[in-house]
Design an enzyme around this catalytic site. Sequence first.
Site, PDB file in Angstrom:
ATOM      1  N   LYS A  69      -8.923 -17.748 -28.791  1.00  7.23           N
ATOM      2  CA  LYS A  69     -10.247 -17.380 -28.288  1.00  7.23           C
ATOM      3  C   LYS A  69     -10.261 -16.079 -27.483  1.00  7.23           C
ATOM      4  O   LYS A  69     -11.266 -15.354 -27.504  1.00  7.23           O
ATOM      5  CB  LYS A  69     -10.828 -18.518 -27.436  1.00  7.23           C
ATOM      6  CG  LYS A  69     -11.234 -19.734 -28.238  1.00  7.23           C
ATOM      7  CD  LYS A  69     -11.953 -20.739 -27.354  1.00  7.23           C
ATOM      8  CE  LYS A  69     -12.507 -21.892 -28.182  1.00  7.23           C
ATOM      9  NZ  LYS A  69     -13.349 -22.810 -27.383  1.00  7.23           N
ATOM     10  N   ASP A 105     -20.013 -22.115 -27.601  1.00  2.05           N
ATOM     11  CA  ASP A 105     -19.745 -23.160 -26.603  1.00  2.05           C
ATOM     12  C   ASP A 105     -20.599 -22.901 -25.365  1.00  2.05           C
ATOM     13  O   ASP A 105     -21.251 -23.808 -24.830  1.00  2.05           O
ATOM     14  CB  ASP A 105     -18.267 -23.160 -26.196  1.00  2.05           C
ATOM     15  CG  ASP A 105     -17.350 -23.681 -27.281  1.00  2.05           C
ATOM     16  OD1 ASP A 105     -17.792 -24.528 -28.080  1.00  2.05           O
ATOM     17  OD2 ASP A 105     -16.192 -23.251 -27.324  1.00  2.05           O
ATOM     18  N   GLY A 128     -10.816 -28.934 -14.509  1.00  2.00           N
ATOM     19  CA  GLY A 128     -10.220 -28.163 -15.589  1.00  2.00           C
ATOM     20  C   GLY A 128     -10.395 -26.674 -15.361  1.00  2.00           C
ATOM     21  O   GLY A 128     -11.298 -26.245 -14.631  1.00  2.00           O
ATOM     22  N   SER A 129      -9.516 -25.875 -15.972  1.00  2.49           N
ATOM     23  CA  SER A 129      -9.581 -24.424 -15.789  1.00  2.49           C
ATOM     24  C   SER A 129      -9.205 -23.658 -17.050  1.00  2.49           C
ATOM     25  O   SER A 129      -8.896 -22.477 -16.998  1.00  2.49           O
ATOM     26  CB  SER A 129      -8.660 -23.993 -14.639  1.00  2.49           C
ATOM     27  OG  SER A 129      -7.313 -24.370 -14.909  1.00  2.49           O
ATOM     28  N   GLY A 130      -9.222 -24.336 -18.205  1.00  2.15           N
ATOM     29  CA  GLY A 130      -8.846 -23.699 -19.459  1.00  2.15           C
ATOM     30  C   GLY A 130      -9.994 -22.934 -20.095  1.00  2.15           C
ATOM     31  O   GLY A 130     -11.005 -22.624 -19.451  1.00  2.15           O
ATOM     32  N   GLY A 131      -9.835 -22.629 -21.397  1.00  4.46           N
ATOM     33  CA  GLY A 131     -10.817 -21.816 -22.091  1.00  4.46           C
ATOM     34  C   GLY A 131     -12.199 -22.432 -22.115  1.00  4.46           C
ATOM     35  O   GLY A 131     -13.202 -21.742 -21.898  1.00  4.46           O
ATOM     36  N   MET A 132     -12.299 -23.737 -22.386  1.00  2.00           N
ATOM     37  CA  MET A 132     -13.609 -24.377 -22.416  1.00  2.00           C
ATOM     38  C   MET A 132     -14.217 -24.450 -21.023  1.00  2.00           C
ATOM     39  O   MET A 132     -15.437 -24.385 -20.865  1.00  2.00           O
ATOM     40  CB  MET A 132     -13.496 -25.779 -23.024  1.00  2.00           C
ATOM     41  CG  MET A 132     -14.831 -26.463 -23.246  1.00  2.00           C
ATOM     42  SD  MET A 132     -15.883 -25.568 -24.402  1.00  2.00           S
ATOM     43  CE  MET A 132     -17.384 -26.554 -24.310  1.00  2.00           C
TER      44      MET A 132
END
Length: 271
Positions: A69, A105, A128-132
């Site tokens: 991404k 998204d 959470g701290s990822g791409g999503m």
Amino acid sequence: MPILNKDMQVCISLSGRPSNIGTRFHNFLYDELGLNFVYKAFTTDDLEGAVRGIRALGVRGCSVSMPFKEAIIPLVDNLEPSALAIESVNTVVNEDGLLTASNTDYEAVALLLSEHAVDPVSRVVVRGSGGMAKAVVAAFRGAGFDDLTVLARNEEAGTALARKYGYTWTASEPEPDFDVIVNVTPLGMRGTDESALSFGDAFVERSSVVFDVVAFPSETPLVAAGRAAGKRLITGAEVIALQAARQFERYTGVALTPDQVTRASEFSRAE
């Protein structure tokens, strides 16, 4: 689906771990609407080569999943505001070799916050701290939410995400004092974490909105707990269906009805 022919438009996905959800969603609607399109999922260890192939072969559209991404950004020509907002891409459209990238998204989360009438004065916690998580946090900021805490064990990613949008970060479990709780981790996802509850009962009871981006299964432990407690729910099944619908519209130029999105989503998720 029409018999394969020289004029058929091809759309693909690039993912580290391809699934059939997008493939089934898009092909179901191509068939129902009589469109001369076909969709196929791929993975690759040569992203630059794959993007050159998209240009060279005239691939109409490409869905982009982790881990590509962010890596795909320097390989495209234009970034729409949705991709610029979070520096992450999940959709590429090819117009005669010119590649334009967006992030549906982000668009899907923003639309769901509006459709579910989530109050911008709410106190929000995002795990959470990822791409999503980027898409989710950016959508909350874009919708005017000022009080949001990023809960993430990864200090570097968590602080960077919170700082980018003017929010706070914590690695330790905060007091359960939030109106909106959002899970953007694999907790509750089918597999090794499917029985994990991403937020404890106290968080669920205190909240008014429970939001889990995990799409498979749609009834995660968090969603089940929220439903049992009578909370407003936003599910990963909604997110994945809406983002796919926005991709579909970009690829084909056809705007889908809510009923079409619902039926395609149900078909895509059928075992």
